[in-house]
Design a protein around this motif. Structure first.
Motif, short mmCIF file in Angstrom:
data_model
loop_
_atom_site.label_atom_id
_atom_site.label_comp_id
_atom_site.label_asym_id
_atom_site.label_seq_id
_atom_site.Cartn_x
_atom_site.Cartn_y
_atom_site.Cartn_z
N GLY A 262 0.83 -1.21 0.00
CA GLY A 262 0.00 0.00 0.00
C GLY A 262 0.85 1.25 0.00
O GLY A 262 0.54 2.22 -0.70
N TYR A 263 1.93 1.26 0.79
CA TYR A 263 2.86 2.39 0.76
C TYR A 263 3.39 2.60 -0.65
O TYR A 263 3.48 3.73 -1.15
CB TYR A 263 4.04 2.14 1.70
CG TYR A 263 3.73 2.13 3.17
CD1 TYR A 263 2.71 2.91 3.70
CD2 TYR A 263 4.48 1.35 4.04
CE1 TYR A 263 2.43 2.90 5.05
CE2 TYR A 263 4.21 1.33 5.40
CZ TYR A 263 3.19 2.11 5.91
OH TYR A 263 2.93 2.10 7.25
N PHE A 264 3.77 1.49 -1.27
CA PHE A 264 4.47 1.55 -2.55
C PHE A 264 3.53 1.94 -3.70
O PHE A 264 3.88 2.79 -4.52
CB PHE A 264 5.11 0.18 -2.84
CG PHE A 264 6.08 0.17 -3.98
CD1 PHE A 264 7.35 0.70 -3.83
CD2 PHE A 264 5.74 -0.39 -5.20
CE1 PHE A 264 8.26 0.68 -4.88
CE2 PHE A 264 6.64 -0.42 -6.25
CZ PHE A 264 7.90 0.12 -6.09
N TRP A 265 2.35 1.33 -3.74
CA TRP A 265 1.48 1.53 -4.90
C TRP A 265 0.39 2.57 -4.67
O TRP A 265 -0.12 3.16 -5.64
CB TRP A 265 0.84 0.20 -5.31
CG TRP A 265 1.75 -0.59 -6.20
CD1 TRP A 265 2.53 -1.65 -5.84
CD2 TRP A 265 1.99 -0.36 -7.58
NE1 TRP A 265 3.25 -2.09 -6.93
CE2 TRP A 265 2.94 -1.32 -8.00
CE3 TRP A 265 1.51 0.56 -8.50
CZ2 TRP A 265 3.40 -1.37 -9.31
CZ3 TRP A 265 1.97 0.50 -9.81
CH2 TRP A 265 2.91 -0.46 -10.20
N LEU A 266 -0.01 2.80 -3.43
CA LEU A 266 -1.11 3.74 -3.16
C LEU A 266 -0.64 4.99 -2.42
O LEU A 266 -1.46 5.85 -2.11
CB LEU A 266 -2.21 3.04 -2.36
CG LEU A 266 -2.88 1.85 -3.04
CD1 LEU A 266 -3.88 1.21 -2.11
CD2 LEU A 266 -3.53 2.28 -4.35
N SER A 267 0.66 5.09 -2.14
CA SER A 267 1.22 6.26 -1.45
C SER A 267 0.56 6.50 -0.10
O SER A 267 0.44 7.65 0.34
CB SER A 267 1.10 7.51 -2.32
OG SER A 267 2.00 7.46 -3.41
N THR A 268 0.14 5.45 0.58
CA THR A 268 -0.48 5.63 1.89
C THR A 268 0.52 6.16 2.91
O THR A 268 0.11 6.69 3.95
CB THR A 268 -1.09 4.31 2.39
OG1 THR A 268 -0.10 3.26 2.30
CG2 THR A 268 -2.30 3.92 1.54
N ASP A 269 1.82 6.01 2.64
CA ASP A 269 2.80 6.60 3.55
C ASP A 269 2.69 8.11 3.58
O ASP A 269 3.00 8.75 4.59
CB ASP A 269 4.22 6.18 3.15
CG ASP A 269 4.59 6.66 1.75
OD1 ASP A 269 3.84 6.39 0.80
OD2 ASP A 269 5.65 7.31 1.61
N GLN A 270 2.23 8.71 2.48
CA GLN A 270 2.08 10.16 2.41
C GLN A 270 0.77 10.63 3.04
O GLN A 270 0.53 11.84 3.15
CB GLN A 270 2.14 10.63 0.96
CG GLN A 270 3.48 10.38 0.28
CD GLN A 270 4.61 11.11 0.96
OE1 GLN A 270 4.48 12.27 1.37
NE2 GLN A 270 5.75 10.45 1.10
N LEU A 271 -0.06 9.68 3.44
CA LEU A 271 -1.30 10.01 4.14
C LEU A 271 -1.23 9.69 5.62
O LEU A 271 -1.78 10.42 6.45
CB LEU A 271 -2.48 9.24 3.52
CG LEU A 271 -2.83 9.55 2.06
CD1 LEU A 271 -3.94 8.62 1.60
CD2 LEU A 271 -3.24 11.00 1.88
#
Length: 374
Positions: A262-271
């Motif tokens: 999810g971090y890698f493909w959905l940029s959830t780390d930026q959320l």
């Protein structure tokens, strides 16, 4: 490539050498020079995306691909940063163009270009060894023949030639203990404890507690660097800690891997992991994520459109995305690692979707009936 006389292989060599060269040429204006160079690099990246989209779909898709590559939030952000992302995105875009060209025409020049792009990428970023493997797969035909195997070895051999000075240097200065990178152990350890790769305080404290050091302790020309052993020993220590950390997770590793994807493909780390940033920056990054999601959705539809016309290329693009994901699973995964590797591909595929939207043309004015009869 040393810190206080201690050899280092923590960073790939090409970008530091470029910075050093520009420092010699431009002195105090070297940062302006590198940012200007990266500005034109971003334009060239967009041009490659446009050429690939036109090659795969139609001329109508060229300008949407260029516009997306110029406006994608992550690609814009990294263009001004003193980081390797801008050049990585360029060589990835060039690689995808030559891969597509080779699949369509099987030109020897495209095969050679893929090998050169692969070698340059491996000197820029340590997370790109899958790229020459993709070049080899693109050159293979199934069932494999002797000629196709020889063709598949060409880009791999060219990449090895380009990186051979770096491999030989490491072999001699580290006495065979390190060949390519000394950061694999610590990034694998971080991939288990702080998988988003962001230095949030709690993750950094846990890493330092269990590992005993962090990159800021090693990447310095201060005498404190001499308190630590060589990077061969540090990497081996970090690798042992990484194995313990992953083994200790047990079945918890499965939801962790899902979160990392999810971090890698959905940029959830930026959320989810931007607590240390001001509110305005957090909102700005969240808006960028929403724009990225739109590009990703358009790229998915575009992939199906391309598959109808160039099935082999579409499958290679999918395999490229799978390879990039699998390579990162044991290590850290985040938006920054994804963007230069994946965004050029997404811009190319999304353009196929956008070009399918019918253009609205102004209706022709009709002449009055009286004047027509006259």
């Amino acid at each position: 490539m040393t810190y206080v006389g201690q050899p280092t292989a923590l960073r790939a060599p090409l970008y530091p050498l470029l910075l050093a060269g520009l420092r010699v040429l431009f002195g105090g204006q070297s940062l302006l020079a590198i940012r200007s160079l990266q500005f034109f690099t971003a334009i060239l990246t967009a041009w490659y995306c446009g050429r690939t989209a036109a090659l795969l779909w139609s001329e109508d898709s060229k300008w949407p691909a260029i516009a997306l590559a110029l406006c994608a939030p992550t690609l814009i952000f990294f263009t001004s940063q003193i980081l390797t992302e801008a050049y990585t995105a360029l060589w990835i875009a060039a690689f995808l163009f030559h891969l597509s060209r080779y699949c369509i025409s099987e030109e020897a020049g495209a095969l050679i270009a893929m090998g050169l792009c692969s070698g340059l990428l491996m000197l820029l970023r340590f997370n790109t060894p899958f790229v020459p493997a993709m070049a080899a797969v693109a050159a293979l035909r199934f069932p494999p023949t002797v000629s196709s195997i020889k063709r598949a070895l060409i880009p791999v051999a060219l990449a090895l030639v380009l990186i051979s000075p770096w491999l030989l240097r490491n072999y001699f200065v580290f006495h065979g203990g390190i060949l390519y990178s000394s950061q694999t152990g610590t990034t694998a350890f971080q991939g288990a404890l702080a998988p988003e790769g962001r230095t949030q305080p709690e993750g950094l404290l846990e890493l330092q507690k269990r590992q005993g050091w962090w990159l800021t302790n090693i990447e310095t020309d201060k005498s404190t660097r001499l308190q630590y052993p060589s990077e061969v020993e540090l990497n081996a220590q970090a690798r042992r800690e990484a194995i313990r950390a992953w083994a200790g997770l047990g079945f918890e590793a499965i939801p962790l891997l899902v979160k990392k994807v999810g971090y890698f493909w959905l940029s959830t780390d930026q959320l989810l992991d931007t607590r240390s940033l001001p509110v305005r920056q957090r909102l700005f990054r969240a808006a960028g994520v929403v724009v990225y999601w739109c590009i990703l959705l358009a790229a998915i539809f575009g992939w199906f459109r391309v598959k109808h016309v160039h099935s082999r290329i579409a499958n290679l693009f999918l395999l490229y995305a799978v390879f990039a994901t699998l390579l990162h699973l044991p290590f850290t995964m985040n938006t920054r690692l994804r963007s230069p590797l994946i965004e050029p591909l997404l811009c190319i595929l999304a353009a196929a979707s956008i070009s399918a939207i019918p253009a609205r043309r102004p209706a022709r004015a009709t002449r009055p009936a009286a004047s027509a009869s006259a």
